[in-house]
Design a protein around this motif. Structure first.
Motif, PDB file in Angstrom:
ATOM      1  N   VAL A  58       0.841  -1.198   0.000  1.00  0.00           N
ATOM      2  CA  VAL A  58       0.000   0.000   0.000  1.00  0.00           C
ATOM      3  C   VAL A  58       0.879   1.253   0.000  1.00  0.00           C
ATOM      4  O   VAL A  58       0.625   2.219  -0.731  1.00  0.00           O
ATOM      5  N   ALA A  59       1.931   1.240   0.822  1.00  0.00           N
ATOM      6  CA  ALA A  59       2.828   2.404   0.912  1.00  0.00           C
ATOM      7  C   ALA A  59       3.479   2.685  -0.444  1.00  0.00           C
ATOM      8  O   ALA A  59       3.493   3.820  -0.916  1.00  0.00           O
ATOM      9  N   ARG A  60       3.980   1.633  -1.102  1.00  0.00           N
ATOM     10  CA  ARG A  60       4.653   1.820  -2.400  1.00  0.00           C
ATOM     11  C   ARG A  60       3.663   2.263  -3.460  1.00  0.00           C
ATOM     12  O   ARG A  60       3.982   3.091  -4.309  1.00  0.00           O
ATOM     13  N   GLY A  61       2.437   1.715  -3.358  1.00  0.00           N
ATOM     14  CA  GLY A  61       1.382   2.115  -4.287  1.00  0.00           C
ATOM     15  C   GLY A  61       1.046   3.593  -4.182  1.00  0.00           C
ATOM     16  O   GLY A  61       0.565   4.214  -5.130  1.00  0.00           O
ATOM     17  N   ALA A  62       1.323   4.169  -3.001  1.00  0.00           N
ATOM     18  CA  ALA A  62       1.049   5.590  -2.783  1.00  0.00           C
ATOM     19  C   ALA A  62       2.285   6.439  -3.075  1.00  0.00           C
ATOM     20  O   ALA A  62       2.308   7.626  -2.772  1.00  0.00           O
ATOM     21  N   GLY A  63       3.327   5.793  -3.628  1.00  0.00           N
ATOM     22  CA  GLY A  63       4.525   6.546  -4.009  1.00  0.00           C
ATOM     23  C   GLY A  63       5.553   6.687  -2.905  1.00  0.00           C
ATOM     24  O   GLY A  63       6.543   7.408  -3.059  1.00  0.00           O
ATOM     25  N   MET A  64       5.354   5.982  -1.790  1.00  0.00           N
ATOM     26  CA  MET A  64       6.333   6.043  -0.700  1.00  0.00           C
ATOM     27  C   MET A  64       7.343   4.918  -0.906  1.00  0.00           C
ATOM     28  O   MET A  64       7.058   3.921  -1.572  1.00  0.00           O
ATOM     29  N   GLU A  65       8.527   5.070  -0.310  1.00  0.00           N
ATOM     30  CA  GLU A  65       9.540   4.020  -0.431  1.00  0.00           C
ATOM     31  C   GLU A  65       9.145   2.770   0.344  1.00  0.00           C
ATOM     32  O   GLU A  65       9.442   1.646  -0.075  1.00  0.00           O
ATOM     33  N   ASP A  66       8.502   2.989   1.474  1.00  0.00           N
ATOM     34  CA  ASP A  66       8.155   1.860   2.351  1.00  0.00           C
ATOM     35  C   ASP A  66       7.154   2.388   3.381  1.00  0.00           C
ATOM     36  O   ASP A  66       6.788   3.570   3.346  1.00  0.00           O
ATOM     37  N   VAL A  67       6.744   1.529   4.294  1.00  0.00           N
ATOM     38  CA  VAL A  67       5.881   1.992   5.380  1.00  0.00           C
ATOM     39  C   VAL A  67       6.647   3.019   6.216  1.00  0.00           C
ATOM     40  O   VAL A  67       7.882   3.034   6.208  1.00  0.00           O
TER      41      VAL A  67
END
Lengths: 147, 138
Positions: free
Chosen positions: B43-52
């Protein structure tokens, strides 16, 4: 997308939670709280408290004790992964304890944007009460990142 | 009752230790914030973040420990923070507090503290304030 300013003034239905000792102990574990006052009922009572104190920021979670706590955001057409917590404040009237039945009511107080709409902001205020008496008032800014 | 603290005094730094994925999971359960972006790397990567990354309220809870380590919780009147930067998983934050105002009142001194949480590289993740009424009865 632009969030309609017409939502300002809308409130979520009240949510009520009985604060359980076990939840407070799990919260304490998660934040590395080792002060016995917050995990050991005997220590709390020895310090003059009726039960385990509800720690200062635990009250934030009260509003999340509904079947879908993020429905109010999703109903605005916002994807949860684009949401960030911008700021949070607490004004305290009195302390709460394990066993208390607390009620939260949240109202959207402002909607605005920055950076030409790339960032939208939602301000909410949450009143927390016990038997109708104030415990604390929370103010929260939620940020929506529009790509 | 009055305080011996004066403007410019700092509270001892509170080192938090490494924020692990387990920390994030425990905090989700304890706090009631089950937002997946803090728990599920997909979910985090799907939102453009590197990780949680850590829940902002985890950092604020760490700051509250700094406060209750030194003052009775009943003295806390207000507590606010701005979430300035994310706390990546595996970060090792430290909490800082400094007295910025002391106002003497008959019913207890009003103390204002500047608070911040910082990562070892100097990134400030949370910046805030607290006011405490020292010697108040409630």
């Amino acid at each position: 997308m632009a969030i309609s300013p017409s939502i300002v003034g809308t409130s979520t239905p009240p949510v009520t939670m009985t604060v359980e000792r076990g939840r407070l102990q799990l919260f304490a574990k998660a934040i590395g709280q080792s002060d016995p006052l917050y995990v050991d009922v005997a220590a709390a009572r020895a310090a003059g408290h009726p039960d385990l104190p509800v720690p200062p920021t635990f009250l934030f979670g009260l509003e999340l004790e509904r079947p879908n706590p993020f429905a109010w955001i999703e109903e605005l057409g916002v994807d949860m992964p684009s949401v960030l917590h911008g700021s949070q404040s607490f004004d305290y009237t009195t302390m709460a304890y394990a066993g208390d039945v607390l009620t939260a009511v949240s109202t959207i107080t402002d909607v605005y944007d920055k950076k030409g709409g790339a960032l939208e902001f939602l301000d909410r205020v949450t009143h927390i009460t016990r038997d109708g008496d104030p415990i604390a008032t929370l103010t929260q800014t939620t940020v929506v990142r529009n790509s | 009752m009055t305080t011996t603290l004066k403007v410019g005094d700092a509270l001892p730094d509170l080192k938090i230790g490494r924020i692990t994925r387990t920390t994030l999971a425990l905090f989700a359960g304890g706090s009631g914030d089950h937002n997946e972006i803090h728990l599920d790397s997909d979910v985090a990567r799907g939102a453009g973040m590197e990780d949680v990354f850590a829940q902002g309220m985890l950092g604020m809870a760490h700051l509250s420990r700094l406060l209750t380590d030194h003052f009775p919780q009943s003295s806390l009147r207000s507590f606010s923070t701005r979430f300035a930067a994310i706390t990546p998983v595996s970060a090792e934050p430290t909490c800082f507090g400094e007295v910025v105002a002391v106002d003497h009142h008959p019913d207890g001194d009003l103390l204002t503290l500047d608070l911040r949480v910082e990562l070892p590289d100097g990134t400030v993740t949370l910046a805030g304030k607290a006011t405490l009424q020292i010697g108040s009865a409630s």
